[in-house]
Scaffold this motif. Structure first.
Motif, PDB file in Angstrom:
ATOM      1  N   ARG A  19       0.848  -1.188   0.000  1.00  0.00           N
ATOM      2  CA  ARG A  19       0.000   0.000   0.000  1.00  0.00           C
ATOM      3  C   ARG A  19       0.884   1.238   0.000  1.00  0.00           C
ATOM      4  O   ARG A  19       1.876   1.310   0.701  1.00  0.00           O
ATOM      5  N   PHE A  20       0.508   2.204  -0.821  1.00  0.00           N
ATOM      6  CA  PHE A  20       1.207   3.480  -0.790  1.00  0.00           C
ATOM      7  C   PHE A  20       0.170   4.593  -0.844  1.00  0.00           C
ATOM      8  O   PHE A  20      -0.817   4.503  -1.563  1.00  0.00           O
ATOM      9  N   GLY A  21       0.369   5.607  -0.040  1.00  0.00           N
ATOM     10  CA  GLY A  21      -0.582   6.699   0.047  1.00  0.00           C
ATOM     11  C   GLY A  21      -0.603   7.530  -1.218  1.00  0.00           C
ATOM     12  O   GLY A  21       0.405   7.675  -1.913  1.00  0.00           O
ATOM     13  N   LEU A  22      -1.758   8.101  -1.509  1.00  0.00           N
ATOM     14  CA  LEU A  22      -1.872   8.918  -2.710  1.00  0.00           C
ATOM     15  C   LEU A  22      -0.973  10.142  -2.645  1.00  0.00           C
ATOM     16  O   LEU A  22      -0.533  10.658  -3.669  1.00  0.00           O
ATOM     17  N   LEU A  23      -0.681  10.604  -1.431  1.00  0.00           N
ATOM     18  CA  LEU A  23       0.176  11.775  -1.321  1.00  0.00           C
ATOM     19  C   LEU A  23       1.595  11.489  -1.773  1.00  0.00           C
ATOM     20  O   LEU A  23       2.366  12.411  -2.026  1.00  0.00           O
ATOM     21  N   SER A  24       1.938  10.192  -1.882  1.00  0.00           N
ATOM     22  CA  SER A  24       3.281   9.858  -2.345  1.00  0.00           C
ATOM     23  C   SER A  24       3.402   9.988  -3.860  1.00  0.00           C
ATOM     24  O   SER A  24       4.493   9.906  -4.405  1.00  0.00           O
ATOM     25  N   PHE A  49      -2.513   3.606 -19.080  1.00  0.00           N
ATOM     26  CA  PHE A  49      -2.301   2.425 -19.918  1.00  0.00           C
ATOM     27  C   PHE A  49      -1.676   1.299 -19.104  1.00  0.00           C
ATOM     28  O   PHE A  49      -2.078   0.131 -19.215  1.00  0.00           O
ATOM     29  N   VAL A  50      -0.690   1.617 -18.281  1.00  0.00           N
ATOM     30  CA  VAL A  50      -0.028   0.598 -17.458  1.00  0.00           C
ATOM     31  C   VAL A  50      -1.026  -0.026 -16.482  1.00  0.00           C
ATOM     32  O   VAL A  50      -1.063  -1.254 -16.305  1.00  0.00           O
ATOM     33  N   CYS A  51      -1.854   0.806 -15.852  1.00  0.00           N
ATOM     34  CA  CYS A  51      -2.865   0.273 -14.934  1.00  0.00           C
ATOM     35  C   CYS A  51      -3.822  -0.672 -15.658  1.00  0.00           C
ATOM     36  O   CYS A  51      -4.171  -1.748 -15.133  1.00  0.00           O
ATOM     37  N   LEU A  54      -2.485  -4.262 -16.710  1.00  0.00           N
ATOM     38  CA  LEU A  54      -2.468  -5.293 -15.669  1.00  0.00           C
ATOM     39  C   LEU A  54      -3.710  -6.182 -15.759  1.00  0.00           C
ATOM     40  O   LEU A  54      -3.709  -7.298 -15.255  1.00  0.00           O
ATOM     41  N   HIS A  55      -4.774  -5.693 -16.404  1.00  0.00           N
ATOM     42  CA  HIS A  55      -5.990  -6.496 -16.615  1.00  0.00           C
ATOM     43  C   HIS A  55      -5.933  -7.256 -17.939  1.00  0.00           C
ATOM     44  O   HIS A  55      -6.824  -8.056 -18.220  1.00  0.00           O
ATOM     45  N   HIS A  56      -4.928  -7.012 -18.745  1.00  0.00           N
ATOM     46  CA  HIS A  56      -4.776  -7.695 -20.037  1.00  0.00           C
ATOM     47  C   HIS A  56      -3.601  -8.685 -19.962  1.00  0.00           C
ATOM     48  O   HIS A  56      -3.756  -9.781 -19.445  1.00  0.00           O
ATOM     49  N   ARG A  57      -2.461  -8.316 -20.438  1.00  0.00           N
ATOM     50  CA  ARG A  57      -1.330  -9.244 -20.482  1.00  0.00           C
ATOM     51  C   ARG A  57      -0.398  -9.119 -19.284  1.00  0.00           C
ATOM     52  O   ARG A  57       0.346 -10.048 -18.996  1.00  0.00           O
ATOM     53  N   GLY A  58      -0.424  -7.973 -18.626  1.00  0.00           N
ATOM     54  CA  GLY A  58       0.501  -7.761 -17.527  1.00  0.00           C
ATOM     55  C   GLY A  58       1.906  -7.453 -18.034  1.00  0.00           C
ATOM     56  O   GLY A  58       2.133  -7.272 -19.234  1.00  0.00           O
ATOM     57  N   PHE A  59       2.859  -7.395 -17.129  1.00  0.00           N
ATOM     58  CA  PHE A  59       4.244  -7.070 -17.466  1.00  0.00           C
ATOM     59  C   PHE A  59       5.184  -8.071 -16.815  1.00  0.00           C
ATOM     60  O   PHE A  59       4.968  -8.482 -15.669  1.00  0.00           O
ATOM     61  N   GLU A  60       6.199  -8.440 -17.553  1.00  0.00           N
ATOM     62  CA  GLU A  60       7.216  -9.327 -16.996  1.00  0.00           C
ATOM     63  C   GLU A  60       7.878  -8.643 -15.802  1.00  0.00           C
ATOM     64  O   GLU A  60       8.270  -7.473 -15.880  1.00  0.00           O
ATOM     65  N   GLY A  61       7.975  -9.378 -14.703  1.00  0.00           N
ATOM     66  CA  GLY A  61       8.595  -8.838 -13.501  1.00  0.00           C
ATOM     67  C   GLY A  61       7.643  -8.078 -12.597  1.00  0.00           C
ATOM     68  O   GLY A  61       8.066  -7.567 -11.552  1.00  0.00           O
ATOM     69  N   VAL A  62       6.362  -7.989 -12.988  1.00  0.00           N
ATOM     70  CA  VAL A  62       5.356  -7.320 -12.154  1.00  0.00           C
ATOM     71  C   VAL A  62       4.418  -8.380 -11.586  1.00  0.00           C
ATOM     72  O   VAL A  62       3.813  -9.155 -12.332  1.00  0.00           O
ATOM     73  N   ASP A  63       4.303  -8.423 -10.277  1.00  0.00           N
ATOM     74  CA  ASP A  63       3.466  -9.403  -9.585  1.00  0.00           C
ATOM     75  C   ASP A  63       2.011  -9.266 -10.047  1.00  0.00           C
ATOM     76  O   ASP A  63       1.447  -8.166 -10.061  1.00  0.00           O
ATOM     77  N   ASP A  64       1.392 -10.388 -10.411  1.00  0.00           N
ATOM     78  CA  ASP A  64       0.000 -10.362 -10.881  1.00  0.00           C
ATOM     79  C   ASP A  64      -0.967  -9.852  -9.814  1.00  0.00           C
ATOM     80  O   ASP A  64      -2.079  -9.409 -10.145  1.00  0.00           O
ATOM     81  N   ARG A  65      -0.576  -9.903  -8.555  1.00  0.00           N
ATOM     82  CA  ARG A  65      -1.471  -9.437  -7.492  1.00  0.00           C
ATOM     83  C   ARG A  65      -1.692  -7.923  -7.545  1.00  0.00           C
ATOM     84  O   ARG A  65      -2.646  -7.419  -6.939  1.00  0.00           O
ATOM     85  N   TRP A  66      -0.837  -7.199  -8.289  1.00  0.00           N
ATOM     86  CA  TRP A  66      -1.052  -5.774  -8.435  1.00  0.00           C
ATOM     87  C   TRP A  66      -2.370  -5.473  -9.158  1.00  0.00           C
ATOM     88  O   TRP A  66      -2.933  -4.387  -9.015  1.00  0.00           O
ATOM     89  N   GLU A  67      -2.878  -6.427  -9.954  1.00  0.00           N
ATOM     90  CA  GLU A  67      -4.063  -6.158 -10.770  1.00  0.00           C
ATOM     91  C   GLU A  67      -5.214  -5.613  -9.933  1.00  0.00           C
ATOM     92  O   GLU A  67      -5.907  -4.675 -10.337  1.00  0.00           O
ATOM     93  N   TRP A  68      -5.469  -6.214  -8.765  1.00  0.00           N
ATOM     94  CA  TRP A  68      -6.594  -5.793  -7.932  1.00  0.00           C
ATOM     95  C   TRP A  68      -6.126  -5.199  -6.610  1.00  0.00           C
ATOM     96  O   TRP A  68      -6.886  -5.185  -5.637  1.00  0.00           O
ATOM     97  N   PRO A  70      -5.849  -2.675  -3.899  1.00  0.00           N
ATOM     98  CA  PRO A  70      -6.700  -1.502  -3.629  1.00  0.00           C
ATOM     99  C   PRO A  70      -5.961  -0.179  -3.752  1.00  0.00           C
ATOM    100  O   PRO A  70      -6.525   0.814  -4.218  1.00  0.00           O
ATOM    101  N   SER A  71      -4.700  -0.166  -3.349  1.00  0.00           N
ATOM    102  CA  SER A  71      -3.936   1.074  -3.437  1.00  0.00           C
ATOM    103  C   SER A  71      -3.760   1.519  -4.886  1.00  0.00           C
ATOM    104  O   SER A  71      -3.921   2.699  -5.212  1.00  0.00           O
ATOM    105  N   LEU A  72      -3.446   0.582  -5.762  1.00  0.00           N
ATOM    106  CA  LEU A  72      -3.260   0.919  -7.173  1.00  0.00           C
ATOM    107  C   LEU A  72      -4.591   1.293  -7.815  1.00  0.00           C
ATOM    108  O   LEU A  72      -4.649   2.173  -8.682  1.00  0.00           O
ATOM    109  N   LEU A  73      -5.680   0.651  -7.388  1.00  0.00           N
ATOM    110  CA  LEU A  73      -6.991   0.999  -7.929  1.00  0.00           C
ATOM    111  C   LEU A  73      -7.382   2.430  -7.561  1.00  0.00           C
ATOM    112  O   LEU A  73      -8.085   3.106  -8.326  1.00  0.00           O
TER     113      LEU A  73
END
Length: 339
Positions: A19-24, A49-51, A54-68, A70-73
């Motif tokens: 989790r990272f705060g929006l102020l960051s 586009f990057v966000c 994560l719902h399409h093909r994702g990125f090599e080296g990026v954990d699939d758990r980032w897709e959902w 809450p902080s990134l959403l």
């Protein structure tokens, strides 16, 4: 990276989900950050586009758990809000129409869109090989996943019967035959042009407006509230792609087709003929059928179509504007954007 948002986003995504705060996120929550045209904001469009990716093909080296995550959403929601505001400024929300008028209303939107720069005609009759390569680099961003966002229309409640989008998408996916999927002829075209045909190969080179074309599809696809806009967007694509694909083929033939893959040309023309059938299905069966069941959402359908056509016009203006100046319409590899 194209600014403070993508810089921090890229740095975070290669780490385990957290989790990272929006102020960051530098300036992200301040309206002044978005004082300029959002559709042309390199930082915003790439971050969104990057966000979505994560719902399409994702990125090599990026954990699939980032897709959902809450902080990134939360970050995506802010970006989407700004993007929707930008679309609303660029595209007037059309008045609704009765079901029997839907096809005509869509046709009028398509007819009005020809007032923009004739990029298709230029590619057919004047573009040189390097300009064709530039165009292909732009289009690779969504042509290599072309049917994926629109597929979300099939399971959404409110699309009854599902036969219309299923028929359109079945053809796009090659009727179950991998070599006939719509992205495959485009991959062959990329190879004919001596280009990299891998997914996302030119992401670093395309400008914000190219990313906005793709982002609009994902925005409409991933939100059930935008179902009408998604159907209208799909209809606009089907109603315009048949003629344009044919003219692209004529332009490539004029240039002598480097690589000489006859199968790719046949598939390209075959898909153009299929799109002509899809035009009727999309306008009559899918969109008019949806408006019959949801008359209050007729404007949503036309708005989605208008967004698709407007973004294509803005894209054409970008490309043709650069070419008229003798400049490349692509970004320099690895170029940073000042914010």
């Amino acid at each position: 990276m194209r600014g403070p948002v993508t810089s921090l986003l890229f740095e975070r995504l290669v780490r385990p989900p957290h989790r990272f705060g929006l102020l960051s996120l530098p300036l992200l929550s301040f309206p002044a950050r978005f004082a300029g045209p959002v559709l042309e904001d390199e930082d915003v469009q790439l971050a969104l586009f990057v966000c979505y990716e994560l719902h399409h093909r994702g990125f090599e080296g990026v954990d699939d758990r980032w897709e959902w995550n809450p902080s990134l959403l939360e970050v995506r929601e802010i970006l989407e809000t700004r993007f929707e505001e930008g679309l609303a400024r660029a595209v007037r929300y059309p008045p609704g129409s009765r079901p029997e008028q839907t096809r005509q209303a869509l046709a009028e939107l398509v007819a009005a869109a020809v007032d923009g720069p004739d990029l298709t005609g230029f590619l057919q009759g004047q573009a040189d090989l390097e300009q064709f390569r530039e165009f292909a680099a732009h289009r690779s961003i969504h042509h290599l996943k072309e049917a994926d966002p629109h597929i979300w229309a099939i399971p959404r409640p409110g699309v009854r019967p599902h036969a219309a989008p299923v028929e359109i998408q079945a053809d796009a996916y090659g009727g179950g035959r991998g070599g006939r999927m719509r992205p495959e002829p485009f991959r062959a075209t990329l190879r004919e042009l001596g280009m990299d045909d891998s997914y996302g190969a030119y992401l670093d080179r395309v400008p914000a407006i190219t990313l906005a074309v793709s982002n609009a599809m994902s925005l409409f696809a991933l939100h059930r509230r935008h179902l009408g806009a998604l159907l209208g967007h799909l209809a606009a694509v089907e109603m315009t792609s048949s003629a344009s694909r044919h003219l692209y083929s004529l332009g490539l033939r004029r240039l002598g087709r480097p690589g000489g893959d006859e199968v790719a040309r046949c598939f390209r023309d075959e898909h153009a003929r299929g799109d002509a059938v899809h035009e009727r299905i999309a306008a009559d069966d899918m969109c008019a059928g949806f408006v019959t069941r949801h008359p209050s959402r007729a404007g949503d359908v036309l708005y989605g179509a208008a967004c698709a056509l407007t973004l294509d016009r803005l894209f054409a203006e970008h490309v043709m504007g650069h070419w008229r100046r003798g400049a490349s319409s692509l970004r320099e590899a690895g170029a940073a954007t000042r914010s």
